[in-house]
Design a protein around this motif. Structure first.
Motif, mmCIF file in Angstrom:
data_model
loop_
_atom_site.group_PDB
_atom_site.id
_atom_site.type_symbol
_atom_site.label_atom_id
_atom_site.label_comp_id
_atom_site.label_asym_id
_atom_site.label_seq_id
_atom_site.Cartn_x
_atom_site.Cartn_y
_atom_site.Cartn_z
ATOM 1 N N ASP A 37 0.859 -1.179 0.000
ATOM 2 C CA ASP A 37 0.000 0.000 0.000
ATOM 3 C C ASP A 37 0.904 1.241 0.000
ATOM 4 O OD1 ASP A 37 -2.855 1.173 0.781
ATOM 5 O OD2 ASP A 37 -1.334 2.191 1.982
ATOM 6 N N GLU A 92 0.924 4.107 1.426
ATOM 7 C CA GLU A 92 1.265 4.672 2.731
ATOM 8 C C GLU A 92 2.343 3.838 3.415
ATOM 9 O OE1 GLU A 92 -2.419 6.799 4.742
ATOM 10 O OE2 GLU A 92 -3.012 4.878 3.847
ATOM 11 N N ASP A 93 2.187 2.525 3.353
ATOM 12 C CA ASP A 93 3.189 1.646 3.967
ATOM 13 C C ASP A 93 4.508 1.716 3.201
ATOM 14 O OD1 ASP A 93 1.342 0.799 5.875
ATOM 15 O OD2 ASP A 93 0.632 -0.849 4.615
ATOM 16 N N GLU A 108 6.613 4.789 4.079
ATOM 17 C CA GLU A 108 7.295 4.660 5.374
ATOM 18 C C GLU A 108 8.611 3.897 5.243
ATOM 19 O OE1 GLU A 108 6.447 5.989 8.361
ATOM 20 O OE2 GLU A 108 4.852 7.062 7.294
ATOM 21 N N TRP A 165 5.477 13.012 5.313
ATOM 22 C CA TRP A 165 4.289 12.170 5.314
ATOM 23 C C TRP A 165 3.643 12.130 3.937
ATOM 24 C CZ3 TRP A 165 3.059 17.261 6.774
ATOM 25 C CH2 TRP A 165 1.841 17.770 6.329
ATOM 26 N N ILE A 166 2.692 11.186 3.800
ATOM 27 C CA ILE A 166 1.937 10.971 2.567
ATOM 28 C C ILE A 166 0.456 11.034 2.909
ATOM 29 C CG2 ILE A 166 2.046 8.461 2.903
ATOM 30 C CD1 ILE A 166 1.994 8.151 -0.159
ATOM 31 N N GLN A 167 -0.343 11.539 1.959
ATOM 32 C CA GLN A 167 -1.773 11.715 2.200
ATOM 33 C C GLN A 167 -2.464 11.882 0.853
ATOM 34 O OE1 GLN A 167 -2.428 15.051 4.785
ATOM 35 N NE2 GLN A 167 -4.608 14.689 5.053
ATOM 36 N N TRP A 175 -2.263 10.597 -4.771
ATOM 37 C CA TRP A 175 -1.458 10.739 -3.564
ATOM 38 C C TRP A 175 -0.604 11.996 -3.624
ATOM 39 C CZ3 TRP A 175 -2.358 7.828 0.552
ATOM 40 C CH2 TRP A 175 -2.991 6.589 0.373
ATOM 41 N N ILE A 191 2.728 13.762 -1.525
ATOM 42 C CA ILE A 191 3.755 13.490 -0.523
ATOM 43 C C ILE A 191 4.382 14.814 -0.089
ATOM 44 C CG2 ILE A 191 4.220 11.135 -1.283
ATOM 45 C CD1 ILE A 191 6.678 12.126 -2.749
#
Length: 465
Positions: free
Chosen positions: A59, A61-62, A65, A77-79, A360, A362
Protein backbone atom coordinates in the motif's frame (compact mmCIF):
# COMPACT_ATOMS: atom_id res chain seq x y z
CA UNK A 1 16.91 24.99 -11.45
CA UNK A 2 14.95 23.46 -8.56
CA UNK A 3 11.63 24.60 -10.02
CA UNK A 4 12.34 23.16 -13.45
CA UNK A 5 13.38 19.82 -11.97
CA UNK A 6 10.21 19.64 -9.92
CA UNK A 7 8.17 20.15 -13.06
CA UNK A 8 10.10 17.35 -14.78
CA UNK A 9 9.58 15.02 -11.82
CA UNK A 10 5.84 15.57 -11.59
CA UNK A 11 5.16 15.61 -15.34
CA UNK A 12 7.34 12.83 -16.75
CA UNK A 13 4.71 11.91 -19.30
CA UNK A 14 5.39 15.21 -21.11
CA UNK A 15 9.01 14.38 -21.94
CA UNK A 16 8.42 10.97 -23.51
CA UNK A 17 6.57 9.72 -26.55
CA UNK A 18 5.29 6.66 -24.70
CA UNK A 19 1.48 6.56 -24.47
CA UNK A 20 -0.22 7.27 -21.17
CA UNK A 21 -0.80 3.95 -19.36
CA UNK A 22 -4.37 2.72 -19.38
CA UNK A 23 -6.26 0.44 -17.09
CA UNK A 24 -6.28 0.16 -13.32
CA UNK A 25 -3.48 1.92 -11.49
CA UNK A 26 -1.41 -0.52 -9.48
CA UNK A 27 0.41 0.07 -6.23
CA UNK A 28 3.62 -0.63 -8.14
CA UNK A 29 2.99 2.32 -10.49
CA UNK A 30 2.20 4.68 -7.64
CA UNK A 31 5.14 3.51 -5.58
CA UNK A 32 7.55 3.84 -8.52
CA UNK A 33 6.59 7.53 -8.78
CA UNK A 34 7.02 7.95 -5.03
CA UNK A 35 10.43 6.26 -5.03
CA UNK A 36 11.71 8.25 -8.04
CA UNK A 37 10.60 11.54 -6.49
CA UNK A 38 12.09 10.71 -3.11
CA UNK A 39 15.43 9.55 -4.55
CA UNK A 40 15.88 12.93 -6.20
CA UNK A 41 14.48 15.45 -3.71
CA UNK A 42 14.47 13.82 -0.25
CA UNK A 43 17.02 15.41 2.05
CA UNK A 44 18.26 11.99 3.21
CA UNK A 45 17.96 10.41 -0.24
CA UNK A 46 21.15 8.35 0.16
CA UNK A 47 19.48 6.43 3.01
CA UNK A 48 16.69 5.04 0.77
CA UNK A 49 17.10 1.27 0.28
CA UNK A 50 17.93 -0.04 -3.18
CA UNK A 51 15.01 -1.17 -5.33
CA UNK A 52 15.75 -4.85 -4.79
CA UNK A 53 15.16 -4.31 -1.08
CA UNK A 54 11.80 -2.55 -1.56
CA UNK A 55 8.35 -4.10 -1.95
CA UNK A 56 6.64 -2.02 -4.64
CA UNK A 57 3.36 -3.90 -4.17
CA UNK A 58 2.78 -2.46 -0.70
CA UNK A 59 0.00 0.00 0.00
CA UNK A 60 1.46 3.47 -0.88
CA UNK A 61 1.26 4.67 2.73
CA UNK A 62 3.19 1.65 3.97
CA UNK A 63 5.64 1.88 1.07
CA UNK A 64 6.36 5.55 1.79
CA UNK A 65 7.29 4.66 5.37
CA UNK A 66 9.92 2.18 4.14
CA UNK A 67 11.75 5.03 2.37
CA UNK A 68 12.12 7.31 5.38
CA UNK A 69 15.31 7.87 7.32
CA UNK A 70 13.93 6.93 10.72
CA UNK A 71 14.23 7.96 13.48
CA UNK A 72 15.97 11.10 12.17
CA UNK A 73 13.05 12.06 9.92
CA UNK A 74 10.06 12.79 12.14
CA UNK A 75 8.05 14.94 9.74
CA UNK A 76 7.69 13.59 6.17
CA UNK A 77 4.29 12.17 5.31
CA UNK A 78 1.94 10.97 2.57
CA UNK A 79 -1.77 11.71 2.20
CA UNK A 80 -4.52 12.03 -0.38
CA UNK A 81 -3.36 15.04 -2.43
CA UNK A 82 -6.56 17.08 -2.04
CA UNK A 83 -6.70 16.44 1.70
CA UNK A 84 -3.01 17.34 1.98
CA UNK A 85 -3.50 20.67 0.20
CA UNK A 86 -6.55 21.46 2.34
CA UNK A 87 -4.67 20.63 5.53
CA UNK A 88 -1.78 22.91 4.54
CA UNK A 89 -4.18 25.77 3.82
CA UNK A 90 -6.02 25.38 7.13
CA UNK A 91 -9.17 23.76 5.69
CA UNK A 92 -9.75 21.01 8.22
CA UNK A 93 -12.30 18.77 9.89
CA UNK A 94 -12.54 19.92 13.48
CA UNK A 95 -14.69 20.61 16.49
CA UNK A 96 -12.64 23.78 16.99
CA UNK A 97 -11.31 22.74 20.38
CA UNK A 98 -7.65 23.33 21.19
CA UNK A 99 -6.75 21.69 24.48
CA UNK A 100 -4.08 20.56 26.93
CA UNK A 101 -3.96 17.79 29.50
CA UNK A 102 -3.30 18.24 33.20
CA UNK A 103 -2.76 15.72 35.95
CA UNK A 104 -5.29 15.32 38.77
CA UNK A 105 -3.90 13.49 41.79
CA UNK A 106 -1.77 10.39 41.19
CA UNK A 107 -3.19 8.91 37.98
CA UNK A 108 -6.15 11.06 36.91
CA UNK A 109 -6.21 13.60 34.08
CA UNK A 110 -8.32 16.53 32.99
CA UNK A 111 -8.66 18.66 29.87
CA UNK A 112 -8.17 22.41 29.87
CA UNK A 113 -9.05 24.55 26.86
CA UNK A 114 -6.16 26.37 25.15
CA UNK A 115 -8.30 28.17 22.57
CA UNK A 116 -11.51 27.83 20.58
CA UNK A 117 -11.63 28.42 16.82
CA UNK A 118 -14.05 31.23 16.05
CA UNK A 119 -17.21 30.01 14.34
CA UNK A 120 -16.57 26.35 15.19
CA UNK A 121 -18.89 23.91 17.02
CA UNK A 122 -16.91 24.49 20.23
CA UNK A 123 -17.42 28.24 19.83
CA UNK A 124 -21.14 27.77 19.25
CA UNK A 125 -21.30 25.65 22.42
CA UNK A 126 -19.92 28.58 24.43
CA UNK A 127 -16.61 26.93 25.37
CA UNK A 128 -13.90 29.41 26.41
CA UNK A 129 -10.16 29.32 27.01
CA UNK A 130 -9.55 28.06 30.54
CA UNK A 131 -12.65 25.83 30.75
CA UNK A 132 -11.91 22.37 32.11
CA UNK A 133 -13.46 18.95 31.48
CA UNK A 134 -13.09 15.68 33.35
CA UNK A 135 -14.62 13.00 31.10
CA UNK A 136 -14.82 12.12 27.41
CA UNK A 137 -17.90 10.10 26.41
CA UNK A 138 -18.49 9.50 30.10
CA UNK A 139 -15.05 7.95 30.66
CA UNK A 140 -12.74 9.48 33.29
CA UNK A 141 -9.28 10.13 31.87
CA UNK A 142 -6.23 8.44 33.39
CA UNK A 143 -2.46 8.81 33.03
CA UNK A 144 -0.04 5.98 32.29
CA UNK A 145 3.71 6.59 31.87
CA UNK A 146 3.03 10.30 31.44
CA UNK A 147 0.46 9.83 28.65
CA UNK A 148 -3.31 10.22 28.80
CA UNK A 149 -5.55 7.27 28.03
CA UNK A 150 -9.02 7.20 26.37
CA UNK A 151 -8.97 10.72 24.91
CA UNK A 152 -9.06 9.64 21.23
CA UNK A 153 -12.68 10.77 20.57
CA UNK A 154 -11.44 14.36 21.07
CA UNK A 155 -9.34 14.11 17.91
CA UNK A 156 -11.60 11.78 15.93
CA UNK A 157 -14.28 12.40 13.33
CA UNK A 158 -17.40 11.49 15.30
CA UNK A 159 -19.59 13.29 17.82
CA UNK A 160 -18.21 13.18 21.37
CA UNK A 161 -19.43 14.26 24.79
CA UNK A 162 -17.54 16.25 27.42
CA UNK A 163 -18.26 16.47 31.14
CA UNK A 164 -17.71 19.94 32.57
CA UNK A 165 -15.30 20.33 35.49
CA UNK A 166 -16.15 22.87 38.18
CA UNK A 167 -13.50 24.22 40.55
CA UNK A 168 -14.73 24.34 44.14
CA UNK A 169 -11.95 25.57 46.43
CA UNK A 170 -9.27 22.88 46.29
CA UNK A 171 -11.35 20.30 44.46
CA UNK A 172 -12.90 19.73 41.03
CA UNK A 173 -16.49 18.59 40.92
CA UNK A 174 -18.41 17.52 37.85
CA UNK A 175 -21.13 19.49 36.15
CA UNK A 176 -23.26 18.94 33.09
CA UNK A 177 -22.31 17.52 29.70
CA UNK A 178 -22.17 18.90 26.18
CA UNK A 179 -21.64 17.29 22.80
CA UNK A 180 -19.50 18.43 19.89
CA UNK A 181 -19.61 17.20 16.28
CA UNK A 182 -16.57 17.91 14.06
CA UNK A 183 -17.39 19.73 10.82
CA UNK A 184 -15.81 19.25 7.40
CA UNK A 185 -14.16 22.04 5.44
CA UNK A 186 -13.66 24.44 8.34
CA UNK A 187 -11.32 27.33 7.50
CA UNK A 188 -9.01 28.15 10.38
CA UNK A 189 -7.88 31.75 10.88
CA UNK A 190 -4.22 32.44 11.61
CA UNK A 191 -4.95 35.43 13.86
CA UNK A 192 -6.98 34.55 16.92
CA UNK A 193 -6.62 37.89 18.69
CA UNK A 194 -4.99 41.29 18.30
CA UNK A 195 -4.89 44.03 20.89
CA UNK A 196 -2.96 47.10 22.01
CA UNK A 197 -1.96 47.00 25.68
CA UNK A 198 -0.97 50.25 27.38
CA UNK A 199 1.47 49.78 30.26
CA UNK A 200 1.56 51.90 33.41
CA UNK A 201 4.19 54.21 31.94
CA UNK A 202 2.13 54.74 28.78
CA UNK A 203 4.03 52.38 26.46
CA UNK A 204 1.81 51.02 23.70
CA UNK A 205 2.37 47.29 23.23
CA UNK A 206 0.96 45.38 20.26
CA UNK A 207 -0.25 41.88 21.15
CA UNK A 208 -0.88 39.27 18.44
CA UNK A 209 -2.10 35.75 19.20
CA UNK A 210 -0.95 33.99 16.02
CA UNK A 211 -1.90 30.34 15.88
CA UNK A 212 -0.65 29.16 12.49
CA UNK A 213 1.39 30.51 9.56
CA UNK A 214 -1.42 30.12 7.04
CA UNK A 215 -1.76 31.59 3.57
CA UNK A 216 -3.46 34.71 4.94
CA UNK A 217 -0.85 37.41 4.25
CA UNK A 218 -3.27 40.29 3.79
CA UNK A 219 -4.78 39.73 7.24
CA UNK A 220 -1.28 39.85 8.72
CA UNK A 221 -0.33 43.06 6.90
CA UNK A 222 -3.64 44.67 7.88
CA UNK A 223 -3.09 43.82 11.56
CA UNK A 224 0.38 45.38 11.50
CA UNK A 225 -1.08 48.41 9.75
CA UNK A 226 -3.47 48.87 12.67
CA UNK A 227 -0.62 48.44 15.13
CA UNK A 228 1.42 51.09 13.35
CA UNK A 229 -1.51 53.50 13.21
CA UNK A 230 -1.96 53.04 16.97
CA UNK A 231 1.66 54.12 17.54
CA UNK A 232 2.93 50.93 19.20
CA UNK A 233 6.60 50.78 20.20
CA UNK A 234 6.73 47.20 21.53
CA UNK A 235 5.36 43.90 20.20
CA UNK A 236 4.37 40.57 21.76
CA UNK A 237 3.84 37.69 19.31
CA UNK A 238 2.00 34.84 21.04
CA UNK A 239 2.74 31.60 19.18
CA UNK A 240 2.68 29.28 22.18
CA UNK A 241 0.50 26.70 20.36
CA UNK A 242 1.57 27.52 16.79
CA UNK A 243 2.66 24.37 14.95
CA UNK A 244 4.08 26.24 11.94
CA UNK A 245 3.15 26.68 8.29
CA UNK A 246 4.42 28.50 5.22
CA UNK A 247 7.96 29.85 5.14
CA UNK A 248 7.05 32.94 3.11
CA UNK A 249 4.44 33.98 5.70
CA UNK A 250 7.09 33.71 8.43
CA UNK A 251 9.41 35.85 6.29
CA UNK A 252 6.65 38.42 5.81
CA UNK A 253 6.06 38.65 9.55
CA UNK A 254 9.78 39.10 10.16
CA UNK A 255 9.89 41.88 7.54
CA UNK A 256 6.99 43.67 9.24
CA UNK A 257 8.73 43.69 12.62
CA UNK A 258 12.38 44.72 12.61
CA UNK A 259 14.17 47.99 12.07
CA UNK A 260 16.18 48.52 8.90
CA UNK A 261 13.99 46.36 6.67
CA UNK A 262 15.56 45.94 3.23
CA UNK A 263 13.80 43.86 0.58
CA UNK A 264 17.19 42.78 -0.78
CA UNK A 265 18.57 41.68 2.57
CA UNK A 266 19.48 37.99 2.91
CA UNK A 267 16.98 36.26 5.16
CA UNK A 268 17.45 32.49 5.05
CA UNK A 269 19.83 29.76 3.91
CA UNK A 270 18.52 26.54 2.34
CA UNK A 271 20.70 23.41 2.54
CA UNK A 272 19.56 20.68 0.10
CA UNK A 273 20.84 17.22 -0.71
CA UNK A 274 23.78 16.87 -3.10
CA UNK A 275 21.55 17.03 -6.20
CA UNK A 276 21.07 20.77 -5.69
CA UNK A 277 23.12 23.82 -4.90
CA UNK A 278 22.52 25.34 -1.46
CA UNK A 279 20.95 28.80 -1.61
CA UNK A 280 20.75 32.03 0.36
CA UNK A 281 17.43 33.79 -0.25
CA UNK A 282 16.50 37.43 0.28
CA UNK A 283 13.20 38.85 1.42
CA UNK A 284 12.45 39.55 -2.25
CA UNK A 285 12.97 35.85 -3.02
CA UNK A 286 10.70 34.89 -0.16
CA UNK A 287 7.58 36.93 -0.85
CA UNK A 288 8.16 39.10 -3.92
CA UNK A 289 9.97 42.39 -4.56
CA UNK A 290 6.71 43.97 -5.74
CA UNK A 291 5.45 43.91 -2.14
CA UNK A 292 8.28 46.15 -0.89
CA UNK A 293 6.30 49.46 -0.78
CA UNK A 294 3.46 47.98 1.28
CA UNK A 295 5.74 46.09 3.67
CA UNK A 296 7.97 49.15 4.18
CA UNK A 297 4.92 51.33 4.86
CA UNK A 298 3.60 48.84 7.44
CA UNK A 299 6.93 47.83 9.05
CA UNK A 300 7.06 48.66 12.78
CA UNK A 301 10.82 49.32 12.82
CA UNK A 302 11.36 47.72 16.24
CA UNK A 303 14.62 47.14 18.08
CA UNK A 304 13.27 44.06 19.87
CA UNK A 305 10.34 41.68 19.92
CA UNK A 306 8.85 39.43 22.60
CA UNK A 307 7.87 35.97 21.36
CA UNK A 308 5.84 33.62 23.56
CA UNK A 309 6.67 30.04 22.56
CA UNK A 310 6.47 26.60 24.17
CA UNK A 311 7.01 22.91 23.41
CA UNK A 312 3.96 23.20 21.11
CA UNK A 313 5.67 25.87 18.96
CA UNK A 314 7.27 24.30 15.89
CA UNK A 315 8.41 24.82 12.33
CA UNK A 316 7.68 28.39 11.12
CA UNK A 317 7.23 29.49 14.75
CA UNK A 318 10.81 28.46 15.46
CA UNK A 319 11.97 30.01 12.19
CA UNK A 320 10.57 33.38 13.26
CA UNK A 321 12.68 33.28 16.44
CA UNK A 322 15.81 31.91 14.78
CA UNK A 323 15.76 34.10 11.69
CA UNK A 324 14.88 37.37 13.42
CA UNK A 325 17.87 37.09 15.74
CA UNK A 326 20.44 38.50 13.26
CA UNK A 327 18.28 41.64 12.90
CA UNK A 328 17.06 42.51 16.42
CA UNK A 329 16.90 41.29 20.00
CA UNK A 330 14.40 38.41 20.26
CA UNK A 331 13.18 37.77 23.81
CA UNK A 332 11.74 34.26 23.98
CA UNK A 333 9.37 33.65 26.91
CA UNK A 334 7.80 30.29 27.75
CA UNK A 335 9.46 26.94 27.21
CA UNK A 336 11.84 25.06 24.94
CA UNK A 337 10.31 24.76 21.47
CA UNK A 338 9.58 21.55 19.56
CA UNK A 339 12.77 21.34 17.49
CA UNK A 340 11.97 21.37 13.75
CA UNK A 341 14.70 22.97 11.62
CA UNK A 342 13.63 21.30 8.37
CA UNK A 343 11.35 22.19 5.48
CA UNK A 344 9.26 20.23 3.00
CA UNK A 345 7.68 20.53 -0.44
CA UNK A 346 4.33 19.28 -1.76
CA UNK A 347 4.62 16.79 -4.63
CA UNK A 348 1.62 15.50 -6.59
CA UNK A 349 1.68 13.33 -9.72
CA UNK A 350 0.22 15.35 -12.62
CA UNK A 351 -0.90 12.34 -14.64
CA UNK A 352 -4.72 12.23 -15.04
CA UNK A 353 -4.48 8.53 -14.29
CA UNK A 354 -3.57 9.33 -10.70
CA UNK A 355 -6.98 10.59 -9.63
CA UNK A 356 -9.42 9.88 -6.84
CA UNK A 357 -8.11 7.29 -4.42
CA UNK A 358 -4.87 7.11 -6.43
CA UNK A 359 -4.21 10.85 -6.14
CA UNK A 360 -1.46 10.74 -3.56
CA UNK A 361 0.45 13.76 -2.35
CA UNK A 362 3.75 13.49 -0.52
CA UNK A 363 5.30 16.08 1.78
CA UNK A 364 8.92 14.97 2.26
CA UNK A 365 11.65 16.92 4.02
CA UNK A 366 13.84 18.36 1.25
CA UNK A 367 16.07 20.83 3.12
CA UNK A 368 17.37 22.18 6.38
CA UNK A 369 17.43 25.92 6.94
CA UNK A 370 19.53 28.47 8.79
CA UNK A 371 19.27 32.19 9.39
CA UNK A 372 21.26 34.63 7.29
CA UNK A 373 24.26 34.32 9.64
CA UNK A 374 24.25 30.51 9.53
CA UNK A 375 22.47 29.99 12.84
CA UNK A 376 20.24 26.93 13.09
CA UNK A 377 20.56 23.22 13.91
CA UNK A 378 18.11 23.29 16.83
CA UNK A 379 16.76 19.76 16.57
CA UNK A 380 16.34 19.74 20.36
CA UNK A 381 14.40 23.02 20.37
CA UNK A 382 15.12 26.66 21.11
CA UNK A 383 15.73 27.53 24.77
CA UNK A 384 13.77 30.49 26.20
CA UNK A 385 15.29 33.55 27.82
CA UNK A 386 12.58 33.34 30.50
CA UNK A 387 11.39 29.83 31.41
CA UNK A 388 7.73 30.38 32.37
CA UNK A 389 4.94 27.81 32.59
CA UNK A 390 1.20 28.26 32.27
CA UNK A 391 -0.96 27.58 35.30
CA UNK A 392 -4.29 25.72 35.38
CA UNK A 393 -6.90 27.08 34.96
CA UNK A 394 -5.54 29.14 32.06
CA UNK A 395 -5.96 32.90 32.16
CA UNK A 396 -8.09 34.47 29.40
CA UNK A 397 -6.36 35.06 26.07
CA UNK A 398 -4.40 38.33 26.13
CA UNK A 399 -4.87 38.79 29.88
CA UNK A 400 -2.28 40.50 32.08
CA UNK A 401 -2.78 37.66 34.55
CA UNK A 402 -1.34 35.20 32.03
CA UNK A 403 2.19 34.43 33.32
CA UNK A 404 3.86 34.63 29.88
CA UNK A 405 2.26 37.97 29.02
CA UNK A 406 2.89 39.29 32.53
CA UNK A 407 6.59 38.46 32.19
CA UNK A 408 6.84 40.37 28.91
CA UNK A 409 5.02 43.41 30.30
CA UNK A 410 7.29 43.42 33.35
CA UNK A 411 10.34 43.62 31.09
CA UNK A 412 8.79 46.30 28.88
CA UNK A 413 7.74 48.47 31.84
CA UNK A 414 9.84 47.69 34.94
CA UNK A 415 7.46 49.76 37.07
CA UNK A 416 4.90 46.98 36.50
CA UNK A 417 7.10 44.14 37.70
CA UNK A 418 5.70 44.12 41.22
CA UNK A 419 2.12 44.11 39.92
CA UNK A 420 2.88 41.46 37.32
CA UNK A 421 4.53 39.27 39.94
CA UNK A 422 1.43 39.68 42.10
CA UNK A 423 -0.75 38.59 39.19
CA UNK A 424 1.38 35.48 38.65
CA UNK A 425 1.31 34.67 42.36
CA UNK A 426 -2.50 34.89 42.29
CA UNK A 427 -2.53 32.50 39.35
CA UNK A 428 -0.30 30.04 41.17
CA UNK A 429 -2.53 30.20 44.26
CA UNK A 430 -5.55 29.46 42.05
CA UNK A 431 -3.85 26.29 40.83
CA UNK A 432 -5.33 23.26 42.53
CA UNK A 433 -3.20 20.94 44.67
CA UNK A 434 -1.94 18.00 42.61
CA UNK A 435 -2.76 19.73 39.30
CA UNK A 436 0.11 19.93 36.82
CA UNK A 437 0.29 20.24 33.04
CA UNK A 438 1.43 17.01 31.40
CA UNK A 439 4.31 18.32 29.29
CA UNK A 440 5.11 15.16 27.31
CA UNK A 441 1.47 14.37 26.60
CA UNK A 442 0.86 17.95 25.48
CA UNK A 443 3.91 17.96 23.24
CA UNK A 444 2.53 14.80 21.66
CA UNK A 445 -0.64 16.77 20.85
CA UNK A 446 1.19 19.70 19.27
CA UNK A 447 0.89 18.43 15.66
CA UNK A 448 3.86 20.31 14.14
CA UNK A 449 3.08 21.59 10.66
CA UNK A 450 5.44 21.43 7.70
CA UNK A 451 7.66 24.42 7.08
CA UNK A 452 6.24 24.50 3.56
CA UNK A 453 8.58 25.96 0.91
CA UNK A 454 6.46 24.99 -2.11
CA UNK A 455 5.43 28.51 -3.09
CA UNK A 456 8.87 29.98 -2.37
CA UNK A 457 10.73 27.46 -4.55
CA UNK A 458 8.12 27.98 -7.27
CA UNK A 459 9.01 31.71 -7.18
CA UNK A 460 5.38 32.67 -6.56
CA UNK A 461 5.10 36.06 -4.83
CA UNK A 462 2.46 36.82 -2.20
CA UNK A 463 -0.58 38.70 -3.45
CA UNK A 464 -0.77 41.81 -1.25
CA UNK A 465 -2.56 45.09 -1.78
Amino acid sequence: MFVSLIVVSSCKKKETSEPEPTGEVTNSEINRWIADTMRYYYYWNTSIPQDRNLDFDLDPEDFFETLLNTPTDRFSWIQNAEELKNELSGVIKTSGLGFSFFRIGEDGAGITVRYVLEGSPADAAGIKRGDIFTRVNGVALTVSDGYVQDYEPLVGNETFTLTKGIINGNTISEGGTLSLTPVEGFQENAIHMEDVIITDDGTKVAYLFYNRFLDQPQELVDAFGRFKAAGVTELIIDERYNGGGAVDIAALMSALIHRGFDINSPFIQFDFNSNFRDETLTYADMFGAANEPLVSATNLGLNRVFILATESSASASELLINNLQPFIDVIHIGGKTYGKDEASYTFENSSPKFEGENDWGIQPIILKYKNKDGGGNFVNGLTPDYQISETVPFAPMGSRSDPLIATALGVIDPSMQVEMQRQMDIGRRRQLPGVKLLDEANKDLSNPRPLDVTRTLNKTPLNLR
